[in-house]
Structures are given as structure tokens and as C-alpha cells.
Design a protein around this motif. Structure first.
Motif, PDB file in Angstrom:
ATOM      1  N   PHE A   2      35.264 -30.803 -58.119  1.00  0.00           N
ATOM      2  CA  PHE A   2      36.506 -30.171 -58.387  1.00  0.00           C
ATOM      3  C   PHE A   2      36.889 -28.872 -57.382  1.00  0.00           C
ATOM      4  CE2 PHE A   2      35.453 -32.433 -62.313  1.00  0.00           C
ATOM      5  CZ  PHE A   2      36.320 -33.283 -62.368  1.00  0.00           C
ATOM      6  N   THR A   3      38.041 -28.636 -57.205  1.00  0.00           N
ATOM      7  CA  THR A   3      38.403 -27.396 -56.283  1.00  0.00           C
ATOM      8  C   THR A   3      39.079 -26.344 -57.131  1.00  0.00           C
ATOM      9  OG1 THR A   3      40.492 -28.291 -55.571  1.00  0.00           O
ATOM     10  CG2 THR A   3      38.574 -28.880 -54.363  1.00  0.00           C
ATOM     11  N   GLY A   4      39.457 -26.505 -58.348  1.00  0.00           N
ATOM     12  CA  GLY A   4      40.217 -25.796 -59.019  1.00  0.00           C
ATOM     13  C   GLY A   4      41.571 -25.603 -58.713  1.00  0.00           C
ATOM     14  N   ILE A   5      42.410 -26.460 -57.825  1.00  0.00           N
ATOM     15  CA  ILE A   5      43.583 -26.531 -57.655  1.00  0.00           C
ATOM     16  C   ILE A   5      44.120 -27.565 -58.436  1.00  0.00           C
ATOM     17  CG2 ILE A   5      45.359 -27.016 -55.698  1.00  0.00           C
ATOM     18  CD1 ILE A   5      43.678 -24.476 -55.395  1.00  0.00           C
ATOM     19  N   ILE A   6      45.060 -26.990 -59.604  1.00  0.00           N
ATOM     20  CA  ILE A   6      45.781 -27.969 -60.560  1.00  0.00           C
ATOM     21  C   ILE A   6      46.726 -28.793 -59.886  1.00  0.00           C
ATOM     22  CG2 ILE A   6      46.796 -27.922 -62.582  1.00  0.00           C
ATOM     23  CD1 ILE A   6      43.991 -26.818 -62.703  1.00  0.00           C
ATOM     24  N   SER A 100      32.328 -27.464 -60.963  1.00  0.00           N
ATOM     25  CA  SER A 100      31.556 -28.429 -61.191  1.00  0.00           C
ATOM     26  C   SER A 100      32.174 -29.215 -62.460  1.00  0.00           C
ATOM     27  CB  SER A 100      30.170 -28.166 -61.738  1.00  0.00           C
ATOM     28  OG  SER A 100      30.186 -27.263 -62.813  1.00  0.00           O
ATOM     29  N   GLY A 101      33.236 -28.349 -63.167  1.00  0.00           N
ATOM     30  CA  GLY A 101      33.735 -29.042 -64.549  1.00  0.00           C
ATOM     31  C   GLY A 101      32.646 -28.896 -65.700  1.00  0.00           C
ATOM     32  N   HIS A 102      31.783 -27.701 -65.691  1.00  0.00           N
ATOM     33  CA  HIS A 102      30.657 -27.787 -66.518  1.00  0.00           C
ATOM     34  C   HIS A 102      30.986 -26.176 -67.031  1.00  0.00           C
ATOM     35  CE1 HIS A 102      27.936 -30.881 -64.434  1.00  0.00           C
ATOM     36  NE2 HIS A 102      28.894 -31.125 -64.893  1.00  0.00           N
ATOM     37  N   VAL A 103      31.692 -26.174 -68.211  1.00  0.00           N
ATOM     38  CA  VAL A 103      32.262 -24.802 -68.781  1.00  0.00           C
ATOM     39  C   VAL A 103      30.938 -23.958 -68.947  1.00  0.00           C
ATOM     40  CG1 VAL A 103      33.573 -23.493 -70.555  1.00  0.00           C
ATOM     41  CG2 VAL A 103      34.343 -25.726 -69.225  1.00  0.00           C
ATOM     42  N   ASP A 104      30.862 -22.833 -68.754  1.00  0.00           N
ATOM     43  CA  ASP A 104      29.703 -22.003 -68.960  1.00  0.00           C
ATOM     44  C   ASP A 104      30.171 -21.070 -70.209  1.00  0.00           C
ATOM     45  OD1 ASP A 104      28.101 -22.118 -66.457  1.00  0.00           O
ATOM     46  OD2 ASP A 104      29.823 -21.216 -65.555  1.00  0.00           O
ATOM     47  N   GLY A 105      31.199 -21.024 -70.727  1.00  0.00           N
ATOM     48  CA  GLY A 105      31.489 -20.003 -71.975  1.00  0.00           C
ATOM     49  C   GLY A 105      33.121 -20.070 -72.257  1.00  0.00           C
ATOM     50  N   VAL A 106      33.525 -19.341 -73.208  1.00  0.00           N
ATOM     51  CA  VAL A 106      34.614 -19.339 -73.613  1.00  0.00           C
ATOM     52  C   VAL A 106      35.167 -17.759 -73.339  1.00  0.00           C
ATOM     53  CG1 VAL A 106      36.538 -19.621 -75.527  1.00  0.00           C
ATOM     54  CG2 VAL A 106      34.801 -21.372 -74.928  1.00  0.00           C
ATOM     55  N   GLY A 107      36.315 -17.349 -72.949  1.00  0.00           N
ATOM     56  CA  GLY A 107      36.865 -15.885 -72.866  1.00  0.00           C
ATOM     57  C   GLY A 107      37.875 -15.711 -73.653  1.00  0.00           C
ATOM     58  N   HIS A 135      33.898  -8.307 -58.135  1.00  0.00           N
ATOM     59  CA  HIS A 135      35.264  -8.120 -57.591  1.00  0.00           C
ATOM     60  C   HIS A 135      35.223  -8.865 -56.287  1.00  0.00           C
ATOM     61  CE1 HIS A 135      37.461  -4.963 -55.365  1.00  0.00           C
ATOM     62  NE2 HIS A 135      38.320  -5.489 -56.079  1.00  0.00           N
ATOM     63  N   LYS A 136      36.607  -9.798 -56.372  1.00  0.00           N
ATOM     64  CA  LYS A 136      36.804 -10.469 -55.047  1.00  0.00           C
ATOM     65  C   LYS A 136      36.050 -11.853 -55.076  1.00  0.00           C
ATOM     66  CE  LYS A 136      40.139  -7.734 -53.639  1.00  0.00           C
ATOM     67  NZ  LYS A 136      41.546  -8.133 -53.850  1.00  0.00           N
ATOM     68  N   GLY A 137      35.300 -11.855 -56.146  1.00  0.00           N
ATOM     69  CA  GLY A 137      34.651 -13.242 -56.094  1.00  0.00           C
ATOM     70  C   GLY A 137      35.566 -14.408 -56.973  1.00  0.00           C
ATOM     71  N   SER A 138      35.045 -15.568 -56.779  1.00  0.00           N
ATOM     72  CA  SER A 138      35.877 -16.798 -57.672  1.00  0.00           C
ATOM     73  C   SER A 138      35.149 -16.969 -59.006  1.00  0.00           C
ATOM     74  CB  SER A 138      35.588 -18.105 -56.782  1.00  0.00           C
ATOM     75  OG  SER A 138      35.977 -17.658 -55.544  1.00  0.00           O
ATOM     76  N   ILE A 139      36.443 -17.417 -59.820  1.00  0.00           N
ATOM     77  CA  ILE A 139      35.933 -17.903 -60.955  1.00  0.00           C
ATOM     78  C   ILE A 139      37.112 -19.084 -61.447  1.00  0.00           C
ATOM     79  CG2 ILE A 139      37.360 -16.140 -62.237  1.00  0.00           C
ATOM     80  CD1 ILE A 139      35.092 -16.031 -64.548  1.00  0.00           C
ATOM     81  N   THR A 140      36.531 -19.955 -62.335  1.00  0.00           N
ATOM     82  CA  THR A 140      37.418 -20.868 -63.033  1.00  0.00           C
ATOM     83  C   THR A 140      37.901 -20.464 -64.144  1.00  0.00           C
ATOM     84  OG1 THR A 140      36.116 -22.382 -61.398  1.00  0.00           O
ATOM     85  CG2 THR A 140      37.786 -23.317 -63.327  1.00  0.00           C
ATOM     86  N   VAL A 141      39.341 -20.399 -64.451  1.00  0.00           N
ATOM     87  CA  VAL A 141      39.768 -20.464 -65.834  1.00  0.00           C
ATOM     88  C   VAL A 141      40.561 -21.317 -66.112  1.00  0.00           C
ATOM     89  CG1 VAL A 141      41.249 -18.836 -67.348  1.00  0.00           C
ATOM     90  CG2 VAL A 141      39.691 -17.738 -65.265  1.00  0.00           C
ATOM     91  N   ASP A 142      40.244 -22.274 -67.298  1.00  0.00           N
ATOM     92  CA  ASP A 142      40.925 -23.268 -67.622  1.00  0.00           C
ATOM     93  C   ASP A 142      41.159 -24.249 -66.554  1.00  0.00           C
ATOM     94  OD1 ASP A 142      41.193 -23.109 -70.303  1.00  0.00           O
ATOM     95  OD2 ASP A 142      43.007 -22.136 -70.321  1.00  0.00           O
ATOM     96  N   GLY A 143      40.020 -24.500 -65.763  1.00  0.00           N
ATOM     97  CA  GLY A 143      40.280 -25.201 -64.653  1.00  0.00           C
ATOM     98  C   GLY A 143      40.867 -24.947 -63.218  1.00  0.00           C
ATOM     99  N   VAL A 144      41.520 -23.503 -63.308  1.00  0.00           N
ATOM    100  CA  VAL A 144      42.167 -22.952 -62.089  1.00  0.00           C
ATOM    101  C   VAL A 144      41.031 -21.994 -61.442  1.00  0.00           C
ATOM    102  CG1 VAL A 144      44.264 -21.713 -61.433  1.00  0.00           C
ATOM    103  CG2 VAL A 144      43.980 -22.911 -63.555  1.00  0.00           C
ATOM    104  N   LEU A 181      35.750 -20.943 -69.195  1.00  0.00           N
ATOM    105  CA  LEU A 181      35.291 -20.097 -68.113  1.00  0.00           C
ATOM    106  C   LEU A 181      34.196 -20.919 -67.380  1.00  0.00           C
ATOM    107  CD1 LEU A 181      35.217 -16.456 -69.183  1.00  0.00           C
ATOM    108  CD2 LEU A 181      36.924 -17.508 -68.189  1.00  0.00           C
ATOM    109  N   GLU A 182      34.433 -21.001 -66.044  1.00  0.00           N
ATOM    110  CA  GLU A 182      33.076 -21.507 -65.151  1.00  0.00           C
ATOM    111  C   GLU A 182      32.736 -20.539 -64.230  1.00  0.00           C
ATOM    112  OE1 GLU A 182      31.850 -25.129 -62.126  1.00  0.00           O
ATOM    113  OE2 GLU A 182      33.423 -25.400 -63.682  1.00  0.00           O
ATOM    114  N   VAL A 183      31.673 -19.934 -64.163  1.00  0.00           N
ATOM    115  CA  VAL A 183      31.496 -18.959 -63.063  1.00  0.00           C
ATOM    116  C   VAL A 183      31.193 -19.763 -61.546  1.00  0.00           C
ATOM    117  CG1 VAL A 183      30.376 -17.353 -64.484  1.00  0.00           C
ATOM    118  CG2 VAL A 183      29.075 -18.847 -63.801  1.00  0.00           C
ATOM    119  N   ASP A 184      31.021 -18.769 -60.719  1.00  0.00           N
ATOM    120  CA  ASP A 184      31.064 -19.443 -59.316  1.00  0.00           C
ATOM    121  C   ASP A 184      29.557 -20.122 -59.469  1.00  0.00           C
ATOM    122  OD1 ASP A 184      30.630 -20.166 -56.767  1.00  0.00           O
ATOM    123  OD2 ASP A 184      31.430 -18.242 -55.847  1.00  0.00           O
TER     124      ASP A 184
END
Length: 220
Positions: A2-6, A100-107, A135-144, A181-184
Motif C-alpha cells: 500500500f502507499t498510505g494514501i487513504i 505493508s499493512g503489517h502493524v508494528d504496535g499500538v500508539g 524527524h522528517k521520516g515517514s510513519i503510518t498511522v491507522d493506514g495514513v 502504527l507501522e514504522v518505515d
């Protein structure tokens, strides 16, 4: 992938117990189901789920006990809004980052500040994920797919524009909200690469402060 664009918002309309798993039904009139097939993947609040039944306005997926345990699905119920994204096709625009859609943890959302043109959202990640958030890196929050604007220990801050608030479930966040949360993935591969030959050793060995100092990543 996925790309994280809802692409649409959906609503959980049913959660049916099936032993230790749950059969999830998500309704959405905004998601284009025209080319969806059984077995396709749909990211649901950032969790990659496999379609087991569908129509033009809904799909069903089985959520395993393992997924429930490690994601925000423990708090979901009928009526919960979720972010939706179909799996990426090779010809699609890559507007976010590799998800990837594989969640690493819950924030947990710890603070929300409203500014004139954006919202400032602070999220506390599990301690074990802090090393992957930059800082300035990418992270996925609820798929975003989002950019980290500030980091303070295991907490990080996001700037959310009005469009994102409107088109995703982020607009419903409040202090205490739990988020997937899914980290880069690049950070995870880099961690593995830094192990070098030690990567073949049992999982008890890993990167620690001594290892980083030995390889010149820390300076006195």
C-alpha cells in the motif's frame, strides 16, 4: 503493498465471533470495489486484511486473534469508522511511502493542538518502536502515510492539514485514542543490515549501544 494514501472511509457494521477469530464486515460507498476479487487485500486502519466476501458497498474479512492482540482492533465495535485503501497496482501513483499493512504496535494520542491552518497531533509509540521513528521520516498511522515533524523520546508529533482531517479517521481522534502504527520498512531493513554476520546468530543478539559504538556510529 500500500502507499498510505487513504481512498475512502468505511464503517464497521458487524463483528462476528468465529472461534478465536472475528469475521469483520465493513461498509463503504466511497471505495471503488469494481475490480476487487476474493482474496484481494484491503488495508483497514492500516491492517492488511484478506477479502472473503464482498459486494459493491461492503466487504468481509477474517481477523485473527494475533492481529486483534497487536492492533487497535481490541477496541473496535459496530459503528467504528476506519480508513480504507485497496492494494497498490503497478501503474498507480506512489503518493505516500511503502506500507505493508503489517502493524508494528499500538500508539496513544497524548495531545492535540489546533492551529490556524493545521492540527498538531502528538502520539506516544511503544518504547520498542522509538528507535525507528525519525524527524522528517515517514510513519503510518491507522493506514495514513504521514511525516514525523518532531520527536521527543517515544513521542512524536504530526502536522495534520484540514483535508486529511476530513478524509480520514484522524479527524475523530481525541486524547487517549489508540492508533495502529507501522514504522518505515527501510528502518527495519537497515537495522538488520547493520547486524552484518551477526544476523545469522540466534535472536538474543542484536544492536545495542556497545555494538553501535564498536562500529563507529557513536562518538565520545
Amino acid at each position: 503493498m500500500f502507499t498510505g494514501i487513504i481512498q475512502a472511509l468505511g464503517t464497521i457494521s458487524a463483528l462476528e465471533n468465529k472461534g478465536s477469530d472475528i469475521r469483520l464486515t465493513v461498509e463503504s460507498t466511497g471505495l471503488n470495489m469494481a475490480d476487487v476479487k476474493l482474496g484481494d487485500s484491503i488495508a483497514t486502519n492500516g491492517v492488511c486484511l484478506t477479502v472473503v466476501d464482498f459486494s459493491d458497498t461492503y466487504y468481509q474479512a477474517d481477523v485473527s486473534a494475533e492481529t486483534i492482540k497487536h492492533t487497535g482492533f481490541t477496541t473496535y465495535k459496530a459503528g467504528t469508522k476506519v480508513n480504507l485503501e485497496l492494494a497498490m497496482r503497478p501503474m498507480d501513483r506512489f503518493g505516500g511511502h511503502i506500507v505493508s499493512g503489517h502493524v508494528d504496535g499500538v500508539g496513544n494520542v497524548t495531545k492535540i493542538n489546533q492551529h490556524k491552518d493545521y492540527f498538531e497531533v502528538w502520539i506516544k509509540a511503544p518504547d520498542e518502536l522509538a528507535k525507528y521513528i525519525a524527524h522528517k521520516g515517514s510513519i503510518t498511522v491507522d493506514g495514513v502515510s504521514l511525516t514525523v515533524n518532531e520527536v521527543d523520546g517515544a513521542e512524536f508529533m504530526l502536522w495534520i492539514i484540514p483535508h486529511t482531517l476530513k478524509e480520514t479517521v484522524i479527524g475523530q481522534y481525541k486524547v487517549g485514542s489508540k492508533v495502529n502504527l507501522e514504522v518505515d520498512v527501510v528502518a527495519r531493513y537497515l537495522e538488520r543490515l547493520l547486524l552484518g554476520d551477526k544476523a545469522a546468530q540466534p535472536a538474543t543478539s542484536g544492536i545495542d549501544m556497545a555494538f553501535l559504538a564498536q562500529h563507529g556510529f557513536l562518538k565520545n
